[in-house]
Design a protein around this motif. Structure first.
Motif, PDB file in Angstrom:
ATOM      1  N   ALA A 115       0.770  -1.114   0.108  1.00 14.89           N
ATOM      2  CA  ALA A 115       0.046  -0.004   0.136  1.00 14.89           C
ATOM      3  C   ALA A 115       0.676   1.267  -0.072  1.00 14.89           C
ATOM      4  CB  ALA A 115      -1.025   0.063   1.202  1.00 14.89           C
ATOM      5  N   ASP A 116       0.543   2.284   0.901  1.00 14.59           N
ATOM      6  CA  ASP A 116       1.487   3.269   1.147  1.00 14.59           C
ATOM      7  C   ASP A 116       2.958   3.214   1.170  1.00 14.59           C
ATOM      8  OD1 ASP A 116      -0.773   5.235   0.756  1.00 14.59           O
ATOM      9  OD2 ASP A 116      -1.170   5.183   2.863  1.00 14.59           O
ATOM     10  N   GLY A 117       3.371   2.114   1.578  1.00  6.98           N
ATOM     11  CA  GLY A 117       4.677   1.671   1.703  1.00  6.98           C
ATOM     12  C   GLY A 117       5.312   1.689   0.205  1.00  6.98           C
ATOM     13  N   LEU A 118       4.476   1.109  -0.663  1.00  6.09           N
ATOM     14  CA  LEU A 118       4.741   1.075  -2.006  1.00  6.09           C
ATOM     15  C   LEU A 118       4.952   2.315  -2.684  1.00  6.09           C
ATOM     16  CD1 LEU A 118       3.014  -2.340  -2.945  1.00  6.09           C
ATOM     17  CD2 LEU A 118       5.493  -2.067  -2.641  1.00  6.09           C
ATOM     18  N   ASN A 119       3.795   3.256  -2.377  1.00 12.14           N
ATOM     19  CA  ASN A 119       3.785   4.399  -3.039  1.00 12.14           C
ATOM     20  C   ASN A 119       5.033   5.416  -2.522  1.00 12.14           C
ATOM     21  OD1 ASN A 119       1.290   3.906  -4.430  1.00 12.14           O
ATOM     22  ND2 ASN A 119       0.041   4.239  -2.436  1.00 12.14           N
ATOM     23  N   LEU A 120       5.203   5.295  -1.238  1.00 13.99           N
ATOM     24  CA  LEU A 120       6.269   6.098  -0.955  1.00 13.99           C
ATOM     25  C   LEU A 120       7.786   5.594  -1.679  1.00 13.99           C
ATOM     26  CD1 LEU A 120       5.546   6.304   2.936  1.00 13.99           C
ATOM     27  CD2 LEU A 120       5.716   8.239   1.470  1.00 13.99           C
ATOM     28  N   LEU A 121       7.886   4.330  -1.718  1.00 11.74           N
ATOM     29  CA  LEU A 121       9.047   3.505  -2.114  1.00 11.74           C
ATOM     30  C   LEU A 121       8.987   4.002  -3.738  1.00 11.74           C
ATOM     31  CD1 LEU A 121      11.405   1.782  -1.561  1.00 11.74           C
ATOM     32  CD2 LEU A 121       9.786  -0.421  -2.381  1.00 11.74           C
ATOM     33  N   ALA A 122       8.049   4.386  -4.258  1.00  9.13           N
ATOM     34  CA  ALA A 122       8.085   4.590  -5.771  1.00  9.13           C
ATOM     35  C   ALA A 122       9.264   5.901  -5.892  1.00  9.13           C
ATOM     36  CB  ALA A 122       6.688   4.843  -6.241  1.00  9.13           C
ATOM     37  N   GLY A 123       9.069   6.806  -4.876  1.00  7.35           N
ATOM     38  CA  GLY A 123       9.994   7.961  -5.078  1.00  7.35           C
ATOM     39  C   GLY A 123      11.303   7.754  -4.626  1.00  7.35           C
ATOM     40  N   HIS A 124      11.701   6.720  -4.091  1.00  3.20           N
ATOM     41  CA  HIS A 124      12.920   6.210  -3.672  1.00  3.20           C
ATOM     42  C   HIS A 124      13.340   4.750  -3.883  1.00  3.20           C
ATOM     43  CE1 HIS A 124      13.301  10.083  -1.425  1.00  3.20           C
ATOM     44  NE2 HIS A 124      12.051   9.764  -1.393  1.00  3.20           N
ATOM     45  N   PRO A 125      13.386   4.217  -5.081  1.00  2.00           N
ATOM     46  CA  PRO A 125      13.594   2.940  -5.570  1.00  2.00           C
ATOM     47  C   PRO A 125      14.700   2.348  -5.207  1.00  2.00           C
ATOM     48  CG  PRO A 125      13.667   4.311  -7.493  1.00  2.00           C
ATOM     49  CD  PRO A 125      13.077   5.248  -6.536  1.00  2.00           C
ATOM     50  N   GLY A 167      -1.611  -0.394 -10.397  1.00  2.00           N
ATOM     51  CA  GLY A 167      -1.511   0.974 -10.346  1.00  2.00           C
ATOM     52  C   GLY A 167       0.091   1.293  -9.442  1.00  2.00           C
ATOM     53  N   GLU A 168       0.045   0.485  -8.319  1.00  2.00           N
ATOM     54  CA  GLU A 168       1.123   0.553  -7.622  1.00  2.00           C
ATOM     55  C   GLU A 168       2.683   0.130  -8.332  1.00  2.00           C
ATOM     56  OE1 GLU A 168      -0.816   0.251  -3.389  1.00  2.00           O
ATOM     57  OE2 GLU A 168      -0.109  -1.635  -4.409  1.00  2.00           O
ATOM     58  N   MET A 169       2.417  -1.019  -9.231  1.00  2.00           N
ATOM     59  CA  MET A 169       3.521  -1.538 -10.043  1.00  2.00           C
ATOM     60  C   MET A 169       3.906  -0.618 -10.907  1.00  2.00           C
ATOM     61  SD  MET A 169       5.381  -4.027  -9.608  1.00  2.00           S
ATOM     62  CE  MET A 169       6.433  -5.298 -10.560  1.00  2.00           C
ATOM     63  N   SER A 170       2.763   0.017 -11.452  1.00  2.00           N
ATOM     64  CA  SER A 170       3.098   1.282 -12.796  1.00  2.00           C
ATOM     65  C   SER A 170       4.083   2.418 -12.153  1.00  2.00           C
ATOM     66  CB  SER A 170       1.843   1.914 -13.117  1.00  2.00           C
ATOM     67  OG  SER A 170       2.098   2.689 -14.104  1.00  2.00           O
ATOM     68  N   ARG A 171       3.663   2.720 -10.810  1.00  2.00           N
ATOM     69  CA  ARG A 171       4.460   3.805 -10.121  1.00  2.00           C
ATOM     70  C   ARG A 171       5.928   3.180  -9.926  1.00  2.00           C
ATOM     71  NH1 ARG A 171      -0.656   4.996  -8.222  1.00  2.00           N
ATOM     72  NH2 ARG A 171      -0.781   3.775  -6.716  1.00  2.00           N
ATOM     73  N   LEU A 172       6.024   2.084  -9.412  1.00  2.00           N
ATOM     74  CA  LEU A 172       7.473   1.407  -9.028  1.00  2.00           C
ATOM     75  C   LEU A 172       8.132   1.193 -10.215  1.00  2.00           C
ATOM     76  CD1 LEU A 172       6.579  -1.504  -6.463  1.00  2.00           C
ATOM     77  CD2 LEU A 172       7.829   0.681  -6.032  1.00  2.00           C
ATOM     78  N   THR A 173       7.620   0.883 -11.478  1.00  2.00           N
ATOM     79  CA  THR A 173       8.345   0.727 -12.423  1.00  2.00           C
ATOM     80  C   THR A 173       8.415   1.522 -13.509  1.00  2.00           C
ATOM     81  OG1 THR A 173       6.628  -0.437 -13.748  1.00  2.00           O
ATOM     82  CG2 THR A 173       7.890  -1.956 -12.147  1.00  2.00           C
ATOM     83  N   GLY A 174       7.321   2.578 -13.589  1.00  2.00           N
ATOM     84  CA  GLY A 174       7.322   3.630 -14.594  1.00  2.00           C
ATOM     85  C   GLY A 174       6.722   3.180 -15.829  1.00  2.00           C
TER      86      GLY A 174
END
Length: 495
Positions: free
Chosen positions: A344-354, A371-378
């Motif tokens: 959840a939000d842990g992943l959304n925050l992580l997307a800014g600091h991979p 959606g979260e995977m999209s933010r993590l991978t671009g």
């Protein structure tokens, strides 16, 4: 655990059985046809008038053998050969000769008559090109019919490797597939075209592969994998879970994860959460231990002690995306010496600091939805959804973690490239809080000493079974996340 094969792996198994074991191709074809006929006779559909639509490859040969067996039982059968007879494989040509020998001549064009059953044997697992022209028209006519449709091995037009529709595809009521399920029958959209899938043993096994297939799925028989609960035990025997969860106005996420971990069998659950959630959580789940912090400044010393106390930790459900939450995530990722689930939000925050993912010191599981995977991978969501296995496997390998990529068919990929495809669950689970429950289930399994990678896949399986049990009780429309939690105990009862 059952293996799921792609087309190349299945061809290797076929070839090994024919060339090394010595079972002739025509014998396997006869066994396949017998299996299809058994299904046709037992599925309860009307066999008053049957059409078998055959291609020119070995899948078509299977269909011709099916037509002969039905015909010999006195069932009225028409056979249509889709394609040019000169292009028939050796086995299909032989089956066509047998049909003619018993007086069953294929019709010259796709019949427009009404049939009670249509057997689809046009294309098998080898299809790699778009379906066009007369083949496409033939498939459309099958789909426009009101007949019961039974597909042989895979619905024609479905890519056996990834479930893609190759232009147009048969919409089957039942698919009879041989030896092993194919990946394309489990992944959408192929899963939506396959109907009920019946896997039939015709004498083929995976001994012809150099290594065991990397893709697998679980079934009801795998419930024996549940962690044992020794009679001589105490709450410490079943592990301690730390949940870093729940910002202001998000206490529900922490509650659902914590209760799911307890329902799964964890001995103790501690929630590290914002001070504003103290009274809410004390009332909702008095069994949990609470360690709270002020929203504007988390106590990292208290977090440090909590991490030392726990056997497994999860971070993210309802955590929010504040600076404090970011600081907490960074600390946990860089300092946790225990298995860690990020959601959840842990992943959304992580997307800014991979780059932080490279700094984890223990085994990590991430549980993103598309959606979260999209933010993590671009990557675009559409690109991810059309290539779930590769996306999850690539991310797991590159970051040395286990990726639980959540979708209608959730895929779990491990760092060593084993892949689990989940087939439990239903659309009623598409509701707020469902992912929080999954996080709790996985932590509960790890707390009881199940290996991390197995806990990820098995947790997804159990989460889906809980959803299926809840849907029977509540229906799809009214299913809520707390119904999933309540169903965990139900599915874990001795059968």
């Amino acid at each position: 655990m059952k293996y799921v094969l792609n087309s190349q792996e299945m061809k290797c198994c076929d070839n090994y059985t024919i060339e090394k074991v010595g079972l002739p191709s025509m014998v396997l074809m006869e066994r396949a046809a017998l299996a299809v006929v058994r299904e046709a006779l037992s599925c309860g559909c009307d066999l008053k008038r049957v059409l078998v639509v055959c291609g020119t490859g070995n899948n078509g040969g299977d269909g011709m053998a099916v037509a002969r067996l039905l015909y010999e039982k006195g069932i009225p059968v028409d056979v249509y050969l889709a394609g040019e007879e000169e292009k028939c494989s050796a086995q299909a040509a032989a089956q066509l000769g047998i049909l003619r020998a018993i007086g069953l001549e294929p019709v010259s064009k796709m019949p427009s008559s009404e049939y009670t059953m249509i057997v689809d044997a046009i294309f098998g697992i080898g299809l790699t090109r778009e379906v066009t022209g007369d083949y496409a028209q033939c498939i459309r006519m099958v789909n426009e019919s009101e007949a019961f449709v039974l597909s042989v091995d895979v619905p024609s037009g479905i890519n056996a490797d990834d479930g893609r529709i190759m232009g147009v595809a048969v919409k089957a009521d039942v698919t009879v597939t041989f030896a092993y399920e194919k990946i394309g029958l489990l992944l959408y959209p192929g899963a939506g075209y396959a109907g009920r899938v019946s896997v039939q043993d015709i004498g083929i096994n995976c001994r012809g592969l150099e290594t065991p297939p990397p893709v697998y799925t679980y079934g009801k028989e795998d419930l024996e994998r549940l962690p044992e609960r020794p009679a001589y035990s105490n709450k410490g025997s079943f592990g301690k879970v730390l949940l870093v969860a729940g910002a202001a106005n998000m206490a529900g996420a922490a509650y659902l994860s914590a209760k799911a971990a307890y329902r799964m069998g964890a001995g103790l659950v501690r929630i590290y959460t914002g001070e504003t959630n103290r009274h809410i959580l004390q009332n909702l789940i008095p069994e949990a231990v609470l360690t709270t912090y002020k929203e504007e400044e988390a106590s990292l010393e208290a977090l440090k002690e909590s991490l030392k106390w726990a056997d497994v930790a999860a971070i993210g459900p309802g955590l929010g995306k504040s600076f404090t939450a970011l600081r907490v995530l960074e600390y946990v990722l860089k300092n946790a010496q225990i298995p860690l689930i990020i959601d959840a939000d842990g992943l959304n925050l992580l997307a800014g600091h991979p780059e932080w993912l490279k700094e984890h010191k223990q085994q990590v599981i991430i549980t993103p939805h598309l959606g979260e995977m999209s933010r993590l991978t671009g990557k675009e969501i559409s690109d991810i959804s059309s290539d779930l296995l590769h996306t999850a496997a690539e991310f797991a390998r590159e970051n040395e973690l286990t990726c639980v990529l959540k979708d209608a068919r959730t895929v779990v990929a491990t760092p060593d490239q084993r892949i689990y495809i989940n087939r439990t669950g239903n659309n009623g689970m598409a509701t707020g809080g469902s992912g929080d429950v999954l996080t709790g289930v996985i932590t509960g399994l790890i707390a009881q000493h199940m290996p991390v990678e197995e806990a990820a896949a098995f947790g997804v399986f159990l989460h889906g079974r809980a959803g299926d049990a809840a849907a029977k009780r509540c229906g799809m429309y009214g299913l809520m996340a707390h119904d999933l939690v309540d169903s965990i105990s139900e599915i874990l009862k001795p059968q």
